[in-house]
Structures are given as structure tokens and as C-alpha cells.
Design an enzyme around this catalytic site. Structure first.
Site, PDB file in Angstrom:
ATOM      1  N   GLU D  29       0.836  -1.197   0.000  1.00 41.19           N
ATOM      2  CA  GLU D  29       0.000   0.000   0.000  1.00 41.19           C
ATOM      3  C   GLU D  29       0.873   1.250   0.000  1.00 41.19           C
ATOM      4  O   GLU D  29       1.778   1.379   0.833  1.00 41.19           O
ATOM      5  CB  GLU D  29      -0.912  -0.013   1.235  1.00 41.19           C
ATOM      6  CG  GLU D  29      -1.944  -1.142   1.177  1.00 41.19           C
ATOM      7  CD  GLU D  29      -2.397  -1.609   2.548  1.00 41.19           C
ATOM      8  OE1 GLU D  29      -2.103  -0.937   3.554  1.00 41.19           O
ATOM      9  OE2 GLU D  29      -3.050  -2.675   2.610  1.00 41.19           O
ATOM     10  N   LEU D  58      -6.105  -1.746  -0.715  1.00 37.21           N
ATOM     11  CA  LEU D  58      -5.954  -1.892   0.732  1.00 37.21           C
ATOM     12  C   LEU D  58      -6.435  -3.291   1.115  1.00 37.21           C
ATOM     13  O   LEU D  58      -7.578  -3.477   1.542  1.00 37.21           O
ATOM     14  CB  LEU D  58      -6.782  -0.807   1.428  1.00 37.21           C
ATOM     15  CG  LEU D  58      -6.331  -0.370   2.819  1.00 37.21           C
ATOM     16  CD1 LEU D  58      -7.162   0.777   3.324  1.00 37.21           C
ATOM     17  CD2 LEU D  58      -6.255  -1.481   3.804  1.00 37.21           C
ATOM     18  N   GLU D  60      -4.472  -6.692   2.608  1.00 37.87           N
ATOM     19  CA  GLU D  60      -3.254  -7.427   2.977  1.00 37.87           C
ATOM     20  C   GLU D  60      -3.313  -8.892   2.571  1.00 37.87           C
ATOM     21  O   GLU D  60      -2.295  -9.469   2.195  1.00 37.87           O
ATOM     22  CB  GLU D  60      -2.998  -7.316   4.486  1.00 37.87           C
ATOM     23  CG  GLU D  60      -2.443  -5.966   4.935  1.00 37.87           C
ATOM     24  CD  GLU D  60      -3.473  -4.863   5.020  1.00 37.87           C
ATOM     25  OE1 GLU D  60      -4.679  -5.166   4.899  1.00 37.87           O
ATOM     26  OE2 GLU D  60      -3.096  -3.695   5.208  1.00 37.87           O
ATOM     27  N   PRO D  89      -4.653  -9.735   8.825  1.00 34.11           N
ATOM     28  CA  PRO D  89      -5.602 -10.165   7.788  1.00 34.11           C
ATOM     29  C   PRO D  89      -4.974 -11.146   6.794  1.00 34.11           C
ATOM     30  O   PRO D  89      -5.676 -11.887   6.119  1.00 34.11           O
ATOM     31  CB  PRO D  89      -5.979  -8.861   7.075  1.00 34.11           C
ATOM     32  CG  PRO D  89      -5.699  -7.781   8.072  1.00 34.11           C
ATOM     33  CD  PRO D  89      -4.522  -8.271   8.881  1.00 34.11           C
ATOM     34  N   HIS D 129      -0.127   0.700  15.948  1.00 43.68           N
ATOM     35  CA  HIS D 129       0.998   1.093  15.093  1.00 43.68           C
ATOM     36  C   HIS D 129       2.299   0.908  15.869  1.00 43.68           C
ATOM     37  O   HIS D 129       3.257   1.645  15.673  1.00 43.68           O
ATOM     38  CB  HIS D 129       0.880   2.550  14.635  1.00 43.68           C
ATOM     39  CG  HIS D 129      -0.306   2.834  13.777  1.00 43.68           C
ATOM     40  ND1 HIS D 129      -1.563   3.008  14.288  1.00 43.68           N
ATOM     41  CD2 HIS D 129      -0.429   2.966  12.428  1.00 43.68           C
ATOM     42  CE1 HIS D 129      -2.412   3.247  13.289  1.00 43.68           C
ATOM     43  NE2 HIS D 129      -1.751   3.225  12.165  1.00 43.68           N
TER      44      HIS D 129
HETATM   45  C1  LIG Z   1      -5.669  -3.293   7.544  1.00 42.91           C
HETATM   46  C2  LIG Z   1      -5.030  -1.949   7.406  1.00 42.91           C
HETATM   47  N1  LIG Z   1      -4.098  -1.754   6.481  1.00 42.91           N
HETATM   48  C3  LIG Z   1      -3.502  -0.557   6.333  1.00 42.91           C
HETATM   49  C4  LIG Z   1      -3.846   0.493   7.140  1.00 42.91           C
HETATM   50  C5  LIG Z   1      -3.136   1.856   6.997  1.00 42.91           C
HETATM   51  N2  LIG Z   1      -4.115   2.825   6.484  1.00 42.91           N
HETATM   52  C6  LIG Z   1      -4.789   3.636   7.313  1.00 42.91           C
HETATM   53  S1  LIG Z   1      -5.934   4.553   6.506  1.00 42.91           S
HETATM   54  C7  LIG Z   1      -5.506   3.903   5.025  1.00 42.91           C
HETATM   55  C8  LIG Z   1      -6.227   4.333   3.787  1.00 42.91           C
HETATM   56  C9  LIG Z   1      -7.711   4.228   3.921  1.00 42.91           C
HETATM   57  O1  LIG Z   1      -8.329   4.680   2.765  1.00 42.91           O
HETATM   58  P1  LIG Z   1      -9.895   4.756   2.670  1.00 42.91           P
HETATM   59  O2  LIG Z   1     -10.487   3.500   3.187  1.00 42.91           O
HETATM   60  O3  LIG Z   1     -10.254   5.128   1.280  1.00 42.91           O
HETATM   61  O4  LIG Z   1     -10.330   5.892   3.682  1.00 42.91           O
HETATM   62  P2  LIG Z   1      -9.940   7.432   3.643  1.00 42.91           P
HETATM   63  O5  LIG Z   1      -8.737   7.570   4.517  1.00 42.91           O
HETATM   64  O6  LIG Z   1      -9.668   7.785   2.228  1.00 42.91           O
HETATM   65  O7  LIG Z   1     -11.114   8.146   4.187  1.00 42.91           O
HETATM   66  C10 LIG Z   1      -4.484   2.979   5.176  1.00 42.91           C
HETATM   67  C11 LIG Z   1      -3.853   2.233   4.067  1.00 42.91           C
HETATM   68  C12 LIG Z   1      -4.813   0.239   8.107  1.00 42.91           C
HETATM   69  N3  LIG Z   1      -5.219   1.202   8.971  1.00 42.91           N
HETATM   70  N4  LIG Z   1      -5.384  -0.961   8.212  1.00 42.91           N
END
Ligand SMILES: Cc1ncc(C[n+]2csc(CCOP(=O)(O)OP(=O)(O)O)c2C)c(N)n1
Ligand SMILES: Cc1ncc(C[n+]2csc(CCOP(=O)(O)OP(=O)(O)O)c2C)c(N)n1
Ligand SMILES: [Mg+2]
Ligand SMILES: [Mg+2]
Lengths: 346, 327, 346, 327
Positions: D29, D58, D60, D89, D129
Site C-alpha cells: 500500500e 488496501l 493485505e 488479515p 501502530h
Molecule cells: C488493515 C489496514 N491496512 C492498512 C492500514 C493503513 N491505512 C490507514 S488509513 C488507510 C487508507 C484508507 O483509505 P480509505 O479506506 O479510502 O479511507 P480514507 O482515509 O480515504 O477516508 C491505510 C492504508 C490500516 N489502517 N489498516
């Protein structure tokens, strides 16, 4: 071939093409909605400042999503319905009655933060009294959980509805698939709200999915899928209200996809210039700004005047400033208390 | 008191707990019309309404995720994972979610659910129907991990688990289902989670074990008893919380510890027991702490020759006892 | 509203409504297909016997799925294309050239089983030389893996296609969702074949999904979704061929759902009388039996005669019997060899 | 030789490995335009083609599942999990699949892939984290588990991992990314997976540790050195395979063992080290085996007071050394 209902889309105009009276909303409702949006926006801006001043380690924003969030929450019944919001949903929480003070306790990582006692980062919501279930960082885990919450309501014959949200990024995860499928089979009273802002941090839509609409997945589960202009609070309110009523009638879940935009970086750790142009962002800061759109509607339809709206602004800012001063002075958690609540205490 | 198998004990306890309390529901794959692949829930669908005996889609993540939501909202779900081997798709929901609902919400929310899964080998289940998975979950603060080995313990611990305010992983050794019989009271009763049980008294050496291996160990202990070797056997019954006191007490008496489990050795649960004793029981030890465990291969093969190679047997245990006793 | 293409469905007749010549198939092809189906069926029946005699611990069946499996495999190029079959796919393996001897080595758990050296249960396929990737028990894990295999072909500019199959039960898992989405985004040359036999062990469709067709999920990923009568080998061949050609042309993945039926219990551990009626099963044992349907076509179109078909039967049975005798005498694996290959040996 | 941070070391090694061999691709990602959330892959998208720097959805499970398929078909994928906390996941794809591709196919197939993930705390990452996840994977036969702690080890081990024929879990302590600097050769080089490194020579006591704690331990050892306590520090570098010989050799010399890690204690990796030494090194031990680890709570809280409460610090280590030395 369109397999989703589309509401307010392709009519992205200043204001709204809808009429609030037909939605059963009074002028007072509109002003309340406006206030919630402004409250979310200003709290967001002040939180950003606080983080930049080094008084908070982390900040994440709802800016640009306010119409979607407030519009959705306004169609729910606070105190009765349940919420599993995702991290951007400040607008949802403020609308159902969580206070700026409470949210700021989380920002400042204070002991009395009702979400987690500052165990979690800010924006990991939770509010027992208001039926806001505790959230976490791994995206989309809340989706099947919301199905379970709704199952319990249905099981007991209660007509409460469950709201659960996630980004379009989160819709790529297995949790989405399994959670929606289960809800459709058992007709659980839950509304799945996808706040599609076009990015999962830096990853644009074309690398997240080969379709235009997340809502097009609804048909594969056997529930309605609706795409709505997430910048237009009236459109959002309309589709959410219909979905909530459907759920209360026992007709099962709905997937709503609100097309929206986040006008700031992903979080305080992000630099969005790495992956998108300033021009693109600018559109959503101006004519497509959800607050501007409602303002335009209010003024255009002479529901109120600039002066009144400015009064709201002032009042909101005063409330926030008071809350900041208060929250900052609250105590930190006690170190050793971190050992507690791994399990229930006797 | 009736004599029951482990399987009957699970069947009857769940049944009575559901009769007693509407909040209790069971969910999993094939738990309905089929009554479960091991027939643990045979007859349930006829007795209880469909929405209390929930045949789920083939989706372990959802089984747990949905269960967490139910638990948040006043129900007491008992989620069945058909084979412990298939629990991993739900790992995130268990580890990141169920385990820390209470902690992360600073006690605002709880997660009273049971996750049942048959585990263990010896039934020609090969790589994916034989595994032990307890070590993963024992490492996760916020989860209780229960492994009963007799019909009596099964009933008492399952009932406790259902009414525990926190998530309980409940692993049943599938080879014991029909093999092990014992007396079980007719009424519902609780055995406290966190209390080990001395399954055999002895002086020369302590064995820590559970599951199928417990029964093998008892047999091996009887054999060596004829030669005057007196073995004490501690069945932890719950790995988390672990009854450290009883283990230490026993080692204090015997000065020798043999840890046995079917799961592979490296970073298995036995390592933790050894580590605790090597710290807190160091002064009493007269010999190295020994482990007799499954070998460090991904899981036991299908072919009977290689399955036997994998599983510690009564002879292996006997040999390990003799060797340690002589040290 | 139909959002999937439907081929051969609603025309469940004896034989087929298609004409093999229009599909580019010769009469010889048809006879080869017939032979593969019969081979799969008889091997299956004999395997069941062997298990009942206590000579094997486990047996799982392809019976009823033969048209789907042989039809799909026949549209692939053996030796070049890749396969990630699921446990029922005996028909696929036999069609691409895996021998009854090899499959029986697995049934008898013998050392030389090419899939796993008897480490795994029977029907956990694998055949390095024929590009059959090693399979496992957890359902649907092969789906994203197939996407990765196909990604590699595309990456190197090769035009090989990857076949991956699963039951409709397996389509409920997150692996399905994540694997299909990824394949659609990167237009990977992979064909997802769902063998929908109406049951996941005992769980009927209405408890697995609230939709009629698994294929209706394709639209939510941005790939074609096709429903095909899985009892009619010509229909299956037609849709598979189109999908394979599409993939070879670089146009990306397809989801094919074959409506089929398993006419025996789930496995040797199952008793299907607990969850379905004998009447239901009977239909698929008689007029809807896939072998009967091809036979009807062959005889109805005078492509061959009963006698010739009986010759095929005899020949197949002889081949199987020889293979059984041979396989049963092969050696068991060596106990200590179970320690090998946790990691690569130097 | 240039002085680099751990972060630069990862960046440069991956880069050169990709330049050298087309089979190597990275996926995860935000690895593309953004260059990764820690900027490990900054500039890659400009340098390499888009299909070698794969911004994934997104998802895993798919990152690993798709990577397994690539590895089966001639590629050498380096999969990034954005934070180790989000690896769960994909647990099933890693544990049930990648780890046993070779074993279950009796060596017909392999799975040469690297799974990289930043782990560990001390950066106000709170419950999700900050986590350490190595104990889960160390228990799984078929996975190699590498945790480098210096820029030099990082480069050499990463290059080895990429060309290892089996799946390698590669965990980088995120707090060390910019904190720890050191000399790194300009060319690609390999450090063998399975060899520990004596990071400090000493006589009185052996410390086994890795990650951020290694650096804390070195600092603590310097402090006590002034009082004449001589500490030996063994950095395993790879938890699986574990260099048991070097650990035992050290304990044979010092007779005392202190195990330190950030992950919570119960069933953590340290338990295995203690268990091995309590068996094979029993005769040399002069004192109980001690562990200094994260407490048994789900993970470290966000608030700085509680974060500090969770993390063992230099003072804690110093105190533990002194206590054990005096035993
Ligand atoms: C399982 C998981 N993988 C990676 C992350 C890191 N992460 C946090 S927010 C995010 C992007 C989320 O995008 P979206 O669902 O479109 O929501 P937005 O932030 O755009 O509102 C990522 C990759 C996470 N929190 N959880
Ligand atoms: C992850 C996982 N959960 C449960 C099982 C046990 N199981 C094996 S086959 C099966 C049903 C599969 O049904 P379906 O996918 O429809 O395929 P079919 O057997 O009907 O061809 C189940 C539940 C499994 N193998 N893997
Ligand atoms: Mg987004
Ligand atoms: Mg099926």
C-alpha cells in the site's frame, strides 16, 4: 448499464437540486445541520493547529466529508441507533451529541477521553452512552461487527438501526465482503456507508478497483446499492433516510456510496502533494465544498442570511475555544493504570 | 452422574446453556441441519429457532466479526470454527479486535464470546485437519485460552466460558471426542477458568501436559510406576490465565519438569512454561527442563507412517520420563 | 434485471442446445471429452469403494461436476497454461493429462504421489510438470494466488492463462473478494470458475448468499460474469473458450459460474440425508447427469453409437483397474522423510 | 563506505536488488507515488516501471496471496505490509500457505518471497501502530524470521532474504529507521540467514536481544561497565533459524542469561530462548533465567505516560543487569 441508483450525482451544482421540505426537513433542521458541519470543520482546523504546535502527536481530518457525515447522522436516531464510524467521522459524532470537549480529550490524549482513556490515537472513536462502539485502526474490521450488532437488534425484535462507515479503500478488504454478505442473508438492519474520497492515502481509484462505483458491489450481495453526491447534504440525507426506514421495516441492509473528497492530506503524517495536483484539491475547497453548497442553498432559498450564519460561526468557535482550554488542562492517564482492563475486573 | 464422551459433554452443556439463557446462540459452518461436522450440535436446529443455531456462510472472518458485534450488543455468541486449522482467516478479528475490545475502550465495552474449535491430530487429518493453534492465542493478552481434556472439565469450563465477560478460546482435542469418557454431573456447573488440576500425584518428576497427550502421559506414568518412578501430572486446563502456582508447587516437590504437547516445539506453549520455571523455580530444579513436543514441521502428514512419526506416543513419553528420572 | 450473461441456462434439456461444430469441436473432440468424463466418473466410483473397503482414510468426489470440469479444462492448453484447481477437480486433472495412477497414489497415500508425497489428503492436487500448483484445505486461498500466477505471465509478456476454481461456498470468503478485485485492476489473465453445486457441505444457497448468482459479483469488480449450465459440457466449453481467448488477448479476467450438482455426499465423512431429499438428488443422477447429457447429444446427433460408448467404458475401467493394482503396491513414504523440505535443502 | 540510516539501508538495498534482477518487484500500500508511508520506496516509481512498484488495493490478504502466486511463477516479490500490526488479515495466507508450500508439495514447489513490515513502538503509534509480531511467525515451521537492528545487518540480510528460496518475514523496527546510523558497503552483499552476531563481548552475563532494545541494551551495558560488570550481548539477527550455538556458547561463558524484548512476555520469543537454555545450557547456569519484556497488555497505549510505562527503557535494563549480576 446502471446497476446502482444514483442520487444527486451528475448534478453537482452549487446548492442542491432537492427541496428540503419534500424530505421532511424544517428550516430549523437545515440550520442545525449547518451548525454541525461548521462545528466539525472548525474543530478540525483547530485540531490541525494543535497538532502543528506540537501539542498532539497525531491528527486526522474530516474536512470535505462533512455533508456526508452530518447528512447520514441526521437521519439516525441518537440514543437508540448504533454507530460504528470510521476514523474520519467527526461529523457523525458531533451530530449525534458527542461534544467537542470529549473529542478534544482524545486529541490531547487525556485520561477522561471517553473513547479509550487515551489508550488509542485520536479518531478511534467510542462512546458507550451514545452507542458508539469502540473502533480500531485496522480498516474495515468494524463492518462484520456492525452486522453482528444489527443481528442482535433484530434478534430481540428491536427496531434500532446500525450505521457503519469506511473509506472506499476499506471496501477492498475481505471484511467488507464477508460482512455485507452476512447482513444480506440475515436481512440485518444495518446501513453500510462508503465515504469514497478517491484515495486510500495516496492510492487513487484506478489502482483500487476496476469499477466506477463501490455501490455496484451491492447487487452481488442482494441489497440496494446507492451512489449519492456526498457533497450535497440534502441528497445524502434523502438516501440515508430511505435506507434507515427500509432497515426499520425489516427489509434489510443498504450500501450507500457517497462520492466525496478529503481536502487536506490523509493525516498529519502525510504530504498529499506527492500524489495529487493542487488544482484538483482546489475544486473541492471552493464550489464543491460541502459547507459552501449548503450555505448557497440556505442563502439562495432565503432561509437565512449571511449575518446569521456568521453568528453560528462565532458561536461555534467560542464553544471550541472553551473546550480546548478545558481539555488541555485535564489530567494525563496514570502510568500504572495501563495494566488494567486486559480482562474484566471482579 | 452419567458417563459421557467429551463430545456428548460439549453437546449437552451448550444445549442446556441455550435452554437456560436466550442470549446464548451458536454460529458456524454446518451447525444447523447437519448438526456440525462432528455432530456436536446434532438436534439443535429442531429444538431451537433457526436464528439461534446459525448456519453461517463459509467465512470465518465473518463468524468472528459478526460474533463480536453480537457480543457488544447483549448476546452471548458461541462461535464454532469447524477445524482449528481454519481459524487463521479470522486471526485479525480475534487478535486485533475481540482480544482488545475491553482494553482499547478502557473498559467501556466488553466482548463476552466463546470461540470453539476442534484441534489436534491422530485422525488422518493431514496438514490441515490436525493442527494445534493454542500457542498463537496464548501470546495475545486479552484472550483466555481453555483446553479441557476430560468430559468433566469440558462441561464445567464450557459453561464458565459462556458466562465469562471476556473472549474465551475453547479448544477441544478432536481425537478425544469419542475416545475419552468420564462421569459428568447432569446439571450445569462451573469450573473456574485459571485453575489447573493435578491429574496424578507423584514425587519424582512433574509432567505438564494437556489434550490427547494428557491421556498418553497418564498411561505412560502407570507404566513407569511399576518400576517405582512416581510421576505427577499437572493438567493446566486453561493456558491463559495459567495456574503458575500449581506448576511451581509441583516442581518444588519433584525438582524435575517434563513438558509435553502435540504442537511443534519451537515457540510452542511449553516454552513459556519452561521459561517461567527456569526463572521462578530455578532454585528447585535438579535437572534440565525437558520438552517432548511435535517436531518443527508445518503439521503432521497424512500417511499413517508419517503421522505416527509426528505424534508423540505413549512409548516416547515413557522413554522421556525414564531418561529424566535417571538424570 | 440480468447483469450476468447466461449460457445454456433455462434450457436444461437432455443433450445440448449448442452445436459442437460451431464451437470448433470435432467429433473426435467430443469423444475425447466423453472419455474424460467417464474416466473421472469411474475413477471416482472406484475410489469410493476403496475408501469403503478401509484402504483409504478419505475420499472426496467430483461426481456430477464432470461436464464443468472437463469442459473447462478442454478449453485450456495443457503444458502451457496454469491450474489452481479445488478439491473436486478430478475431471480437470484427468483432462490435462494427470494419470489415474498418479491420482491413486494420493488416494492410497503413497510415497510417489506427485502432489505431496502423501503428506496431504487425497484431492489436494499439485503437479509440477503440468503446471498444477499445490493446493491446500483452507478454501479459496488459491484465488489470490491464481491472480499472482497470472500477473507473472503478464509481467513477462507470456500469453499463458491461469485457471482457478472453487465452490460457491468458497465465494463467501475474503480471499475471493480480494483476489478478484486485484485481478480486475491489473487485468490478469486468469479465469475464475465457481462450481456452484448448491451446497457448502450441508449449507444451502439461501444461507450462503442472498443472490441467485455468484456471477453477479463480477460486475462489482469490473469483469464479465457468466452463468453457465454446468451439466452441459458444450455450454461450459463455449464460455470457457471465450474467457480464455479474452484473457490471452490481454483483456483480463472472467468469472464463470457453472450451475452444477454433486450427486454424492460432500466426502466420505458426510451423510447428505441430513440436509437434502433423495428426490432432489435423483434428478441429477438421471436426466441432469452430465454424462447422460453428452451421451444423449452424441447418440441423438448420430456421432457415435451405444456400442462404441460401451467400448470406452470398458477401456476406461481396464485402465483404472490396472492403475489400482499398481498404485496399491507402491511403497509408503519413509517416516523420517517427514522432517524434510520445511526449507529448501542445500 | 557510506554512513546510512536503517531506512536508507532498506531503500538502497531494495533498489539495487531491483536494478540487478527483473524478477524482483515490490508491492504494498502506498509504495508507488507516495514512496511508502516511511518513504522506504521513495523515487522507485520514477525509476522502475509501474508493474514493478505495485500500489496494491488496501487488502493485505491479497498482497500476500498474490505474492505467493508470483513466487510460484518465477518472480521474487517483496511484499510490504504497511505496519506489522496490519499483517493479521494475511495470517492465513502466510501461515497456512506461504510457510508450507514447499512442505506440502514435498518439495515440488517453493515460495521465494519476502514479507517486509515495520514493527515496534516508541513513536506514539498506540495500540495498532506499535506492535511486535515476531513470536507468532517464529512458531510457524517453514517461515524464516529476520529482525536486523543495524544498517549493516539490514542491507546484508535483506539481500539474502530476497534470494532465499523460502519465505522470509523481515521485520524492521520503525523507531530505528532514522535513529540508528552506521556504515554500509556500497555494493550488494549477503549476511547468512541463521547466524547471530555478538554485538558486545563480556564475561559476567549474557543479554539476548534485538530491535530497538538491542541499542538500549548496549547503552545499559556501557553504563554498568563503569562498575566493572561485563555484559555480553547476542543479537540473533534471525529468530528462525536461530543460532542456538552462539547463545549456548555465551551462556557457557557467563552462566547468566537476560532476555529482553519489547513484545509482551507471555509466550513471547524470549520464552523459547529461555526454554532452550533451561534444557541444553542447564548445567552452566548460575542464576535464574530472566526476561525483561513488554507487559502482558494488548499493546502500548497512545498517551506518552503509558507508552513509557510499557516500553522497557535503558534504566530498566540497567537495573535488570545489576540485579542479575549480583545474584
Ligand atoms: C488493515 C489496514 N491496512 C492498512 C492500514 C493503513 N491505512 C490507514 S488509513 C488507510 C487508507 C484508507 O483509505 P480509505 O479506506 O479510502 O479511507 P480514507 O482515509 O480515504 O477516508 C491505510 C492504508 C490500516 N489502517 N489498516
Ligand atoms: C477456510 C475453511 N473453512 C472451512 C472448511 C471446511 N470445508 C471444507 S469444504 C467446505 C464446503 C465447501 O463448499 P463449496 O465451496 O460450495 O464447495 P463444494 O464442496 O460444494 O464443491 C467446508 C466448509 C475449509 N476447508 N476451509
Ligand atoms: Mg478514501
Ligand atoms: Mg458447493
Amino acid at each position: 448499464m446502471s446497476i446502482v441508483e444514483r442520487v444527486g450525482i451528475d448534478t453537482r451544482v452549487a446548492g442542491s437540486t432537492l427541496d428540503h421540505r419534500q424530505l421532511g426537513l424544517t428550516e430549523d433542521d437545515l440550520l442545525k445541520m449547518y451548525r454541525c458541519m461548521v462545528l466539525a470543520r472548525r474543530l478540525d482546523e483547530r485540531s490541525e493547529q494543535i497538532q502543528r504546535q506540537g501539542k498532539a502527536h497525531f491528527y486526522i481530518s474530516c474536512r470535505g466529508h462533512e455533508a456526508t457525515q452530518v447528512g447520514c447522522a441526521y437521519a439516525m436516531e441518537a440514543g437508540k441507533d448504533w454507530f460504528l464510524p470510521y476514523y474520519r467521522d467527526f461529523g457523525v459524532l458531533l451530530t449525534i451529541g458527542v461534544t467537542p470537549r470529549e473529542l478534544l480529550l482524545a486529541l490531547f490524549a487525556k485520561k477522561d477521553d471517553p473513547a479509550s482513556g487515551a489508550r488509542q490515537m485520536p479518531a478511534h472513536f467510542g462512546h458507550r452512552k451514545l452507542n458508539v462502539y469502540t473502533g480500531s485502526s485496522p480498516v474495515s474490521t468494524q463492518i462484520p461487527q456492525a452486522t453482528g450488532v444489527a443481528y442482535a437488534h433484530k434478534y430481540r425484535g428491536e427496531d434500532a438501526v446500525t450505521y457503519v462507515s469506511f473509506g472506499e479503500g476499506g471496501s477492498s478488504k475481505g471484511d467488507f465482503h464477508e460482512g455485507l454478505n452476512f447482513a444480506a442473508i440475515w436481512k440485518c438492519p444495518v446501513i453500510f456507508v462508503c465515504e469514497n474520497n478517491g484515495y486510500a492515502i495516496s492510492v487513487g481509484l484506478e489502482k483500487q478497483m476496476a469499477v466506477e462505483d463501490v455501490a455496484s458491489r451491492a447487487i452481488g450481495y442482494g441489497m440496494p446499492g446507492v451512489v449519492v453526491d456526498g457533497q450535497d447534504i440534502l441528497s445524502v440525507y434523502q438516501v440515508m433516510k430511505e435506507a434507515v426506514e427500509r432497515a426499520r421495516r425489516g427489509e434489510g441492509p443498504t450500501l450507500i456510496e457517497a462520492k466525496t473528497y478529503r481536502i487536506v492530506p490523509h493525516s498529519s503524517d502525510d504530504d498529499d502533494r506527492l500524489y495529487r495536483t493542487r488544482e484538483e484539491v482546489e475544486v473541492y475547497r471552493t464550489e464543491q465544498d460541502p459547507i459552501n453548497r449548503l450555505k448557497f442553498y440556505l442563502l439562495g432559498n432565503r432561509i437565512t442570511n449571511e449575518e446569521h450564519l456568521q453568528g453560528i460561526e462565532r458561536e461555534v468557535l467560542a464553544q471550541i475555544d472553551e473546550a480546548i482550554t478545558w481539555a488541555e488542562q485535564q489530567p494525563d492517564p496514570v502510568a500504572e493504570d495501563a495494566a488494567r482492563y486486559v480482562f474484566a475486573e471482579e | 452422574m452419567a458417563v459421557k464422551t467429551v463430545l456428548e459433554s460439549v453437546h449437552d452443556t451448550l444445549w442446556k446453556a441455550m435452554e437456560e439463557d436466550n442470549r446464548v446462540v451458536i454460529m458456524g459452518e454446518d451447525v444447523g441441519a447437519k448438526g456440525g461436522v462432528f455432530r456436536v450440535t446434532a438436534g439443535y436446529l429442531e429444538q431451537f429457532v433457526e436464528n439461534r443455531v446459525i448456519d453461517t456462510p463459509l467465512a470465518e472472518l465473518a463468524i468472528i466479526g459478526v460474533g463480536i458485534g453480537m457480543a457488544a450488543n447483549g448476546m452471548l455468541p458461541v462461535c464454532e470454527i469447524q477445524f482449528a486449522d481454519f481459524i487463521h482467516p479470522a486471526f485479525d478479528q480475534i487478535v486485533s479486535e475481540a482480544a482488545r475490545i475491553r482494553y482499547r475502550s478502557n473498559n467501556a465495552w466488553g466482548c463476552p464470546m466463546v470461540i470453539r474449535a476442534p484441534y489436534g491430530g491422530g485422525i488422518h487429518g493431514a496438514l490441515y485437519h490436525s493442527q494445534s493453534v493454542e500457542a498463537f492465542f496464548a501470546h495475545v493478552p486479552g484472550l483466555k485460552v481453555v483446553i479441557p481434556s476430560t468430559p468433566y472439565d469440558t462441561a464445567g469450563l464450557l459453561y464458565s466460558a459462556i458466562h465469562d465477560p471476556d473472549p474465551v478460546m475453547f479448544f477441544e482435542h478432536k481425537r478425544t471426542y469419542r475416545l475419552i469418557k468420564g462421569e459428568v454431573p447432569d446439571n450445569l456447573y462451573k469450573i473456574p477458568i485459571g485453575k489447573a488440576d493435578r491429574k496424578r500425584e507423584g514425587r519424582d518428576l512433574t509432567i505438564f501436559t494437556y489434550g490427547l497427550m494428557l491421556h498418553y502421559a497418564i498411561e505412560a506414568a502407570e507404566r513407569v510406576a511399576k518400576d517405582g518412578i512416581s510421576v505427577e501430572i499437572i493438567d493446566p486446563r486453561t493456558l491463559v490465565p495459567l495456574d503458575i502456582d500449581m506448576i511451581l508447587e509441583s516442581v518444588k516437590k519433584t525438582s524435575k519438569l517434563l513438558i509435553i504437547h502435540e504442537d511443534n516445539e519451537f515457540c510452542g506453549f511449553g516454552a513459556e512454561v519452561a521459561a517461567i520455571v527456569a526463572d521462578k523455580g530455578f532454585a528447585w530444579l535438579d535437572a534440565p527442563i525437558k520438552r517432548l513436543c511435535g517436531p518443527n514441521v508445518p503439521a503432521m502428514p497424512y500417511n499413517h507412517v508419517q503421522q505416527e512419526w509426528f505424534l508423540p506416543g505413549v512409548e516416547d513419553i515413557e522413554a522421556a520420563i525414564r531418561e529424566l528420572a535417571e538424570f
